[in-house]
Design an enzyme around this catalytic site. Structure first.
Site, PDB file in Angstrom:
ATOM      1  N   LYS A 133      24.149  27.830  27.991  1.00 22.86           N
ATOM      2  CA  LYS A 133      24.515  28.614  26.816  1.00 22.86           C
ATOM      3  C   LYS A 133      24.383  30.087  27.158  1.00 22.86           C
ATOM      4  O   LYS A 133      23.315  30.557  27.518  1.00 22.86           O
ATOM      5  CB  LYS A 133      23.584  28.247  25.656  1.00 22.86           C
ATOM      6  CG  LYS A 133      23.835  29.043  24.400  1.00 22.86           C
ATOM      7  CD  LYS A 133      23.038  28.483  23.242  1.00 22.86           C
ATOM      8  CE  LYS A 133      23.199  29.325  22.000  1.00 22.86           C
ATOM      9  NZ  LYS A 133      22.434  28.774  20.883  1.00 22.86           N
TER      10      LYS A 133
ATOM     11  N   TYR B 248      35.347  24.207  14.912  1.00 21.13           N
ATOM     12  CA  TYR B 248      35.607  24.382  13.477  1.00 21.13           C
ATOM     13  C   TYR B 248      37.036  23.974  13.133  1.00 21.13           C
ATOM     14  O   TYR B 248      37.380  23.850  11.969  1.00 21.13           O
ATOM     15  CB  TYR B 248      35.322  25.840  13.084  1.00 21.13           C
ATOM     16  CG  TYR B 248      33.912  26.247  13.456  1.00 21.13           C
ATOM     17  CD1 TYR B 248      32.829  25.860  12.672  1.00 21.13           C
ATOM     18  CD2 TYR B 248      33.647  26.951  14.636  1.00 21.13           C
ATOM     19  CE1 TYR B 248      31.527  26.184  13.044  1.00 21.13           C
ATOM     20  CE2 TYR B 248      32.349  27.281  15.013  1.00 21.13           C
ATOM     21  CZ  TYR B 248      31.298  26.889  14.209  1.00 21.13           C
ATOM     22  OH  TYR B 248      30.011  27.190  14.588  1.00 21.13           O
TER      23      TYR B 248
ATOM     24  N   SER C 226      32.199  30.160  17.026  1.00 25.16           N
ATOM     25  CA  SER C 226      32.712  30.854  15.844  1.00 25.16           C
ATOM     26  C   SER C 226      33.673  31.996  16.181  1.00 25.16           C
ATOM     27  O   SER C 226      34.699  32.161  15.530  1.00 25.16           O
ATOM     28  CB  SER C 226      31.540  31.373  15.021  1.00 25.16           C
ATOM     29  OG  SER C 226      30.705  32.211  15.806  1.00 25.16           O
TER      30      SER C 226
ATOM     31  N   ARG D  77      26.521  33.908  13.147  1.00 24.77           N
ATOM     32  CA  ARG D  77      25.303  34.560  12.654  1.00 24.77           C
ATOM     33  C   ARG D  77      25.515  35.098  11.241  1.00 24.77           C
ATOM     34  O   ARG D  77      24.565  35.170  10.469  1.00 24.77           O
ATOM     35  CB  ARG D  77      24.853  35.639  13.643  1.00 24.77           C
ATOM     36  CG  ARG D  77      24.406  35.003  14.963  1.00 24.77           C
ATOM     37  CD  ARG D  77      23.974  36.015  15.996  1.00 24.77           C
ATOM     38  NE  ARG D  77      23.781  35.352  17.293  1.00 24.77           N
ATOM     39  CZ  ARG D  77      23.553  35.988  18.432  1.00 24.77           C
ATOM     40  NH1 ARG D  77      23.460  37.302  18.437  1.00 24.77           N
ATOM     41  NH2 ARG D  77      23.411  35.315  19.556  1.00 24.77           N
TER      42      ARG D  77
ATOM     43  N   ARG E  87      19.276  38.195  22.399  1.00 24.98           N
ATOM     44  CA  ARG E  87      18.850  36.918  22.973  1.00 24.98           C
ATOM     45  C   ARG E  87      18.991  36.856  24.502  1.00 24.98           C
ATOM     46  O   ARG E  87      18.979  35.797  25.093  1.00 24.98           O
ATOM     47  CB  ARG E  87      19.677  35.779  22.358  1.00 24.98           C
ATOM     48  CG  ARG E  87      19.572  35.647  20.852  1.00 24.98           C
ATOM     49  CD  ARG E  87      19.856  34.206  20.438  1.00 24.98           C
ATOM     50  NE  ARG E  87      20.438  34.046  19.120  1.00 24.98           N
ATOM     51  CZ  ARG E  87      19.793  34.217  17.963  1.00 24.98           C
ATOM     52  NH1 ARG E  87      18.523  34.584  17.963  1.00 24.98           N
ATOM     53  NH2 ARG E  87      20.424  34.027  16.819  1.00 24.98           N
TER      54      ARG E  87
ATOM     55  N   CYS F  78      15.016  32.437  18.515  1.00 22.51           N
ATOM     56  CA  CYS F  78      15.015  30.978  18.690  1.00 22.51           C
ATOM     57  C   CYS F  78      13.638  30.420  19.027  1.00 22.51           C
ATOM     58  O   CYS F  78      13.496  29.222  19.292  1.00 22.51           O
ATOM     59  CB  CYS F  78      16.021  30.584  19.774  1.00 22.51           C
ATOM     60  SG  CYS F  78      17.714  31.114  19.379  1.00 22.51           S
TER      61      CYS F  78
ATOM     62  N   CYS G  37      16.094  29.511  15.100  1.00 23.12           N
ATOM     63  CA  CYS G  37      16.620  30.836  14.716  1.00 23.12           C
ATOM     64  C   CYS G  37      17.155  30.916  13.291  1.00 23.12           C
ATOM     65  O   CYS G  37      17.137  31.985  12.690  1.00 23.12           O
ATOM     66  CB  CYS G  37      17.679  31.302  15.711  1.00 23.12           C
ATOM     67  SG  CYS G  37      19.016  30.125  15.973  1.00 23.12           S
TER      68      CYS G  37
ATOM     69  N   GLU H 273      20.403  25.645  35.504  1.00 25.65           N
ATOM     70  CA  GLU H 273      20.010  25.270  34.142  1.00 25.65           C
ATOM     71  C   GLU H 273      20.323  23.796  33.870  1.00 25.65           C
ATOM     72  O   GLU H 273      19.506  23.066  33.317  1.00 25.65           O
ATOM     73  CB  GLU H 273      20.753  26.138  33.112  1.00 25.65           C
ATOM     74  CG  GLU H 273      20.144  27.507  32.873  1.00 25.65           C
ATOM     75  CD  GLU H 273      18.875  27.444  32.033  1.00 25.65           C
ATOM     76  OE1 GLU H 273      18.477  26.349  31.602  1.00 25.65           O
ATOM     77  OE2 GLU H 273      18.264  28.510  31.814  1.00 25.65           O
TER      78      GLU H 273
ATOM     79  N   LYS I 120      28.655  26.424  26.458  1.00 24.07           N
ATOM     80  CA  LYS I 120      28.934  27.203  25.256  1.00 24.07           C
ATOM     81  C   LYS I 120      28.909  28.679  25.577  1.00 24.07           C
ATOM     82  O   LYS I 120      27.960  29.109  26.237  1.00 24.07           O
ATOM     83  CB  LYS I 120      27.854  26.859  24.222  1.00 24.07           C
ATOM     84  CG  LYS I 120      27.930  27.618  22.929  1.00 24.07           C
ATOM     85  CD  LYS I 120      26.787  27.206  22.054  1.00 24.07           C
ATOM     86  CE  LYS I 120      26.808  28.045  20.792  1.00 24.07           C
ATOM     87  NZ  LYS I 120      25.652  27.839  19.978  1.00 24.07           N
TER      88      LYS I 120
ATOM     89  N   CYS J  88      16.884  24.032  16.634  1.00 26.95           N
ATOM     90  CA  CYS J  88      16.480  25.383  17.010  1.00 26.95           C
ATOM     91  C   CYS J  88      15.735  26.012  15.848  1.00 26.95           C
ATOM     92  O   CYS J  88      15.741  25.486  14.740  1.00 26.95           O
ATOM     93  CB  CYS J  88      17.682  26.239  17.403  1.00 26.95           C
ATOM     94  SG  CYS J  88      17.184  27.671  18.385  1.00 26.95           S
TER      95      CYS J  88
HETATM   96  C1  PBG Z   1      21.521  29.312  18.031  1.00 30.04           C
HETATM   97  C2  PBG Z   1      22.924  28.882  17.813  1.00 30.04           C
HETATM   98  C3  PBG Z   1      24.031  29.704  18.049  1.00 30.04           C
HETATM   99  C4  PBG Z   1      25.159  28.998  17.693  1.00 30.04           C
HETATM  100  C5  PBG Z   1      24.756  27.732  17.288  1.00 30.04           C
HETATM  101  N1  PBG Z   1      23.343  27.690  17.363  1.00 30.04           N
HETATM  102  C6  PBG Z   1      24.184  30.998  18.702  1.00 30.04           C
HETATM  103  C7  PBG Z   1      23.306  32.111  18.524  1.00 30.04           C
HETATM  104  O1  PBG Z   1      23.190  32.652  17.410  1.00 30.04           O
HETATM  105  O2  PBG Z   1      22.734  32.527  19.526  1.00 30.04           O
HETATM  106  C8  PBG Z   1      26.547  29.562  17.774  1.00 30.04           C
HETATM  107  C9  PBG Z   1      27.650  28.754  17.287  1.00 30.04           C
HETATM  108  C10 PBG Z   1      28.890  29.500  17.026  1.00 30.04           C
HETATM  109  O3  PBG Z   1      29.014  30.714  17.308  1.00 30.04           O
HETATM  110  O4  PBG Z   1      29.820  28.865  16.513  1.00 30.04           O
HETATM  111  N2  PBG Z   1      20.619  28.376  18.377  1.00 30.04           N
HETATM  112 ZN    ZN Z   2      18.536  29.392  18.124  1.00 33.59          ZN
END
Ligand code: PBG
Ligand code: ZN
Length: 322
Positions: free
Chosen positions: A195, A313, A274, A205, A217, A130, A122, A233, A248, A120
């Site tokens: 997602k 994690y 996260s 983030r 987003r 992204c 971002c 999707e 996700k 990605c």
């Molecule tokens: C973005 C991306 C995100 C996560 C992994 N890659 C989310 C986002 O910021 O939109 C999130 C993973 C997490 O929250 O553990 N491509």
């Molecule tokens: Zn991204």
């Protein structure tokens, strides 16, 4: 004398009886451990909102990968935190980008371990979106070239699996074509197919410094209210050649995992994100829940819903209970 015929409690009497009739198992091979790599040397910076998770420089990352492998986890996913960002996210597809270097180092030092590259822009764009920005919006098609370039650079560095997470339309097809043209027709794609635009990504983030600098987003990630759209999707990604599908976040979307499991004959991954991790950690630290038990219960729930593999994690901590 009691004439009850059905007594489910008969099979719950002892720990071994319960083990005998247990329907769902969590295996070490189901767990995928996310790592955050940054520049510098000897850097091991704990993420404020994710206790126990670190930004690691490449030397530290290699050590972490080695230890993880030794403990029995076979799969990593790597996220990059570049030293500088720009409008077009050029750090994402630089041959010497932080993730490309990290993948090469892990491949060289750890050898036989599955390395997934998150694909990605971002983490690498100054605006934090992204894809490319045109007229104050994320432009879909112009972003595809850069996403495909990123995937090829990651495959060249030695990634075993390419995992596009940007929710751009057509990203799987663009990546498949580019990988094939570059001689990587055997490199599989794990698509973040389903997602959601989720508040549970907050701590990530913080970790990746990837909060969008304007807007949000919601014009590319999915509305959390939708289930039919999730099927659409995933259908599109399967058509475009995805080898595996991801849902996700995980725990708030167990119904979606279940639908994906029932509908597709592809491996299904779920990302315990996260915010899910942070919630359990925080309540555990306050002494309000039993962190270890809630962790295991959440992982078994995600498997029970139908996930074949879980990005979490907690991977290394959970391993201790298996
Ligand atoms: C973005 C991306 C995100 C996560 C992994 N890659 C989310 C986002 O910021 O939109 C999130 C993973 C997490 O929250 O553990 N491509
Ligand atoms: Zn991204």
């Amino acid at each position: 004398m009691n004439t009850l015929i059905h007594r489910p409690r008969r099979l719950r009497r002892t720990a071994s009886l319960r083990a005998l009739v247990r329907e769902t198992q969590l295996r070490p091979d189901d767990l995928i451990y996310p790592l955050f790599v940054c520049g510098g040397e000897g850097v091991r910076r704990e993420i404020r909102s994710m206790p126990g998770v670190f930004n690691l420089s490449i030397d530290e990352l290699v050590r972490e990968a080695e230890a993880t492998k030794k403990e029995g986890i076979n799969t990593l996913i790597v996220f990059g935190i570049p030293a500088s960002k720009d409008e077009v996210g050029s750090g994402a597809y630089a041959a010497e980008g932080v993730v490309q270097q990290a993948i090469r180092a892990i491949r060289h030092e750890v050898g036989d371990i599955v390395i997934i590259a998150d694909t990605c822009l971002c983490e690498y764009t100054s605006h934090g979106h992204c894809g490319l920005i045109e007229n104050n919006d994320v432009a879909n098609d112009p972003s595809l070239d850069l996403i495909a370039k990123t995937a090829v650079s990651q495959a060249q560095a030695g990634a075993d699996i390419i995992a596009p997470s940007g929710m751009m339309d057509g990203m799987v097809q663009a990546i498949r074509t580019a990988l094939d043209e570059a001689g990587f027709s055997d490199t599989p794609i794990l698509s973040y197919a389903i997602k959601y635009a989720s508040a549970y990504y907050g701590p990530f983030r913080d970790a990746a410094d990837s909060t969008p600098q304007f807007g949000d987003r919601r014009s590319y990630q999915m509305d959390s209210a939708n289930i039919r759209e999730a099927v659409r999707e995933a259908d599109l990604d399967v058509e475009q050649g995805a080898d595996m599908l991801m849902v996700k976040p995980a725990l708030p979307y167990l119904d979606i995992i279940k639908v994906a499991r029932e509908r597709y004959n592809l491996p299904i991954a779920a990302y315990q994100v996260s915010g899910e991790y942070a919630q359990i950690k925080a309540a555990g630290q306050l002494g309000w829940i039993d962190e270890q038990r809630v962790m295991m219960e959440s992982l078994i729930a995600i498997k029970r819903a139908g996930a074949d593999m879980i990005l979490t994690y907690f991977a290394r901590e959970a391993l201790k209970h298996l």
